[in-house]
Motif scaffolding. Sequence first.
Motif, PDB file in Angstrom:
ATOM      1  N   GLU A  62      43.144  52.338  71.355  1.00 36.66           N
ATOM      2  CA  GLU A  62      43.904  52.691  70.170  1.00 36.66           C
ATOM      3  C   GLU A  62      43.472  51.845  68.967  1.00 36.66           C
ATOM      4  OE1 GLU A  62      48.408  52.050  68.773  1.00 36.66           O
ATOM      5  OE2 GLU A  62      48.170  53.079  70.673  1.00 36.66           O
ATOM      6  N   ASN A  63      43.185  50.573  69.184  1.00 38.20           N
ATOM      7  CA  ASN A  63      42.768  49.683  68.104  1.00 38.20           C
ATOM      8  C   ASN A  63      41.260  49.558  68.000  1.00 38.20           C
ATOM      9  OD1 ASN A  63      45.327  48.941  67.128  1.00 38.20           O
ATOM     10  ND2 ASN A  63      45.601  47.614  68.896  1.00 38.20           N
ATOM     11  N   GLY A  64      40.519  50.317  68.804  1.00 42.39           N
ATOM     12  CA  GLY A  64      39.073  50.272  68.763  1.00 42.39           C
ATOM     13  C   GLY A  64      38.478  49.053  69.438  1.00 42.39           C
ATOM     14  N   LEU A  65      39.246  48.404  70.303  1.00 43.61           N
ATOM     15  CA  LEU A  65      38.762  47.231  71.005  1.00 43.61           C
ATOM     16  C   LEU A  65      38.140  47.643  72.330  1.00 43.61           C
ATOM     17  CD1 LEU A  65      41.799  44.828  70.536  1.00 43.61           C
ATOM     18  CD2 LEU A  65      39.623  44.719  69.359  1.00 43.61           C
ATOM     19  N   PRO A  66      36.906  47.189  72.622  1.00 43.05           N
ATOM     20  CA  PRO A  66      36.307  47.481  73.920  1.00 43.05           C
ATOM     21  C   PRO A  66      37.144  46.841  75.028  1.00 43.05           C
ATOM     22  CG  PRO A  66      34.683  46.535  72.419  1.00 43.05           C
ATOM     23  CD  PRO A  66      36.019  46.437  71.762  1.00 43.05           C
ATOM     24  N   ILE A 112      39.997  38.281  76.023  1.00 38.64           N
ATOM     25  CA  ILE A 112      40.988  37.451  75.327  1.00 38.64           C
ATOM     26  C   ILE A 112      40.482  37.073  73.937  1.00 38.64           C
ATOM     27  CG2 ILE A 112      42.128  35.192  75.342  1.00 38.64           C
ATOM     28  CD1 ILE A 112      42.331  35.530  78.421  1.00 38.64           C
ATOM     29  N   GLU A 113      39.215  36.711  73.851  1.00 39.15           N
ATOM     30  CA  GLU A 113      38.618  36.343  72.564  1.00 39.15           C
ATOM     31  C   GLU A 113      38.668  37.519  71.583  1.00 39.15           C
ATOM     32  OE1 GLU A 113      34.211  35.167  71.122  1.00 39.15           O
ATOM     33  OE2 GLU A 113      35.002  33.999  72.814  1.00 39.15           O
ATOM     34  N   ARG A 114      38.356  38.731  72.061  1.00 44.88           N
ATOM     35  CA  ARG A 114      38.400  39.920  71.191  1.00 44.88           C
ATOM     36  C   ARG A 114      39.819  40.207  70.720  1.00 44.88           C
ATOM     37  NH1 ARG A 114      35.462  43.766  75.095  1.00 44.88           N
ATOM     38  NH2 ARG A 114      33.817  42.360  75.646  1.00 44.88           N
ATOM     39  N   ALA A 145      40.820  37.615  68.085  1.00 44.10           N
ATOM     40  CA  ALA A 145      40.139  37.905  66.815  1.00 44.10           C
ATOM     41  C   ALA A 145      40.805  39.081  66.109  1.00 44.10           C
ATOM     42  CB  ALA A 145      38.660  38.192  67.053  1.00 44.10           C
ATOM     43  N   HIS A 146      41.178  40.095  66.883  1.00 49.81           N
ATOM     44  CA  HIS A 146      41.847  41.268  66.316  1.00 49.81           C
ATOM     45  C   HIS A 146      43.202  40.877  65.720  1.00 49.81           C
ATOM     46  CE1 HIS A 146      43.044  45.447  65.866  1.00 49.81           C
ATOM     47  NE2 HIS A 146      44.170  45.152  66.504  1.00 49.81           N
ATOM     48  N   LEU A 147      43.966  40.057  66.441  1.00 52.07           N
ATOM     49  CA  LEU A 147      45.276  39.625  65.946  1.00 52.07           C
ATOM     50  C   LEU A 147      45.134  38.749  64.703  1.00 52.07           C
ATOM     51  CD1 LEU A 147      47.074  38.848  69.320  1.00 52.07           C
ATOM     52  CD2 LEU A 147      47.439  40.810  67.816  1.00 52.07           C
ATOM     53  N   ALA A 148      44.134  37.878  64.691  1.00 54.59           N
ATOM     54  CA  ALA A 148      43.905  37.019  63.524  1.00 54.59           C
ATOM     55  C   ALA A 148      43.557  37.857  62.296  1.00 54.59           C
ATOM     56  CB  ALA A 148      42.792  36.016  63.815  1.00 54.59           C
ATOM     57  N   LYS A 149      42.765  38.896  62.495  1.00 59.26           N
ATOM     58  CA  LYS A 149      42.404  39.792  61.386  1.00 59.26           C
ATOM     59  C   LYS A 149      43.661  40.474  60.837  1.00 59.26           C
ATOM     60  CE  LYS A 149      39.587  43.802  60.262  1.00 59.26           C
ATOM     61  NZ  LYS A 149      38.734  44.859  60.806  1.00 59.26           N
ATOM     62  N   GLY A 150      44.531  40.908  61.737  1.00 59.24           N
ATOM     63  CA  GLY A 150      45.785  41.544  61.315  1.00 59.24           C
ATOM     64  C   GLY A 150      46.672  40.585  60.541  1.00 59.24           C
ATOM     65  N   GLN A 151      46.747  39.321  60.986  1.00 53.99           N
ATOM     66  CA  GLN A 151      47.549  38.320  60.276  1.00 53.99           C
ATOM     67  C   GLN A 151      46.986  38.064  58.879  1.00 53.99           C
ATOM     68  OE1 GLN A 151      50.373  37.367  60.908  1.00 53.99           O
ATOM     69  NE2 GLN A 151      50.704  37.001  63.060  1.00 53.99           N
ATOM     70  N   GLU A 152      45.659  38.019  58.765  1.00 56.49           N
ATOM     71  CA  GLU A 152      45.016  37.787  57.473  1.00 56.49           C
ATOM     72  C   GLU A 152      45.294  38.950  56.517  1.00 56.49           C
ATOM     73  OE1 GLU A 152      43.309  35.678  54.609  1.00 56.49           O
ATOM     74  OE2 GLU A 152      43.634  34.930  56.631  1.00 56.49           O
TER      75      GLU A 152
END
Length: 131
Positions: free
Chosen positions: A1-5, A14-16, A19-26
């Motif tokens: 759904e979020n385009g994450l492999p 976990i790293e991906r 990173a996805h959550l950090a991008k959303g927070q930014e």
Amino acid sequence: ENGLPVSGRKADLIERIEAHLAKGQEQKKEAMENVDPSTRLEMLIVEYLHAKGGEASSRDIGRYLAANSASKERLRAGNGDTSALSELKELSVSLISFIKKSPYFYVKDDGSRSAEFYVCVDKDAVRKVET
């Protein structure tokens, strides 16, 4: 759904996700910086109430606002205290008057006569603020 492999080692997954959550927070931080001060304060209060299950005491909301910085507009102007709580008081004098002006919140009447009161968020407030 979020385009994450979804394949790979657990550490990579976990790293991906992080990173996805950090991008959303930014992105959320950037969005909050580009709105007028009153809307930014509403967004902060909605965020806090959402984290607390939709209801919190005025004292707790005040502490949360005191721990958050004021809008970039106020920070650039250098008007004394740089907390979101000081900005709210400058705009509306008090938390209760700010809450009463907003369509997103209401005060829960618990029948007590103390200075502390409980603020509740309208169940659709998160959607209203984000649009």
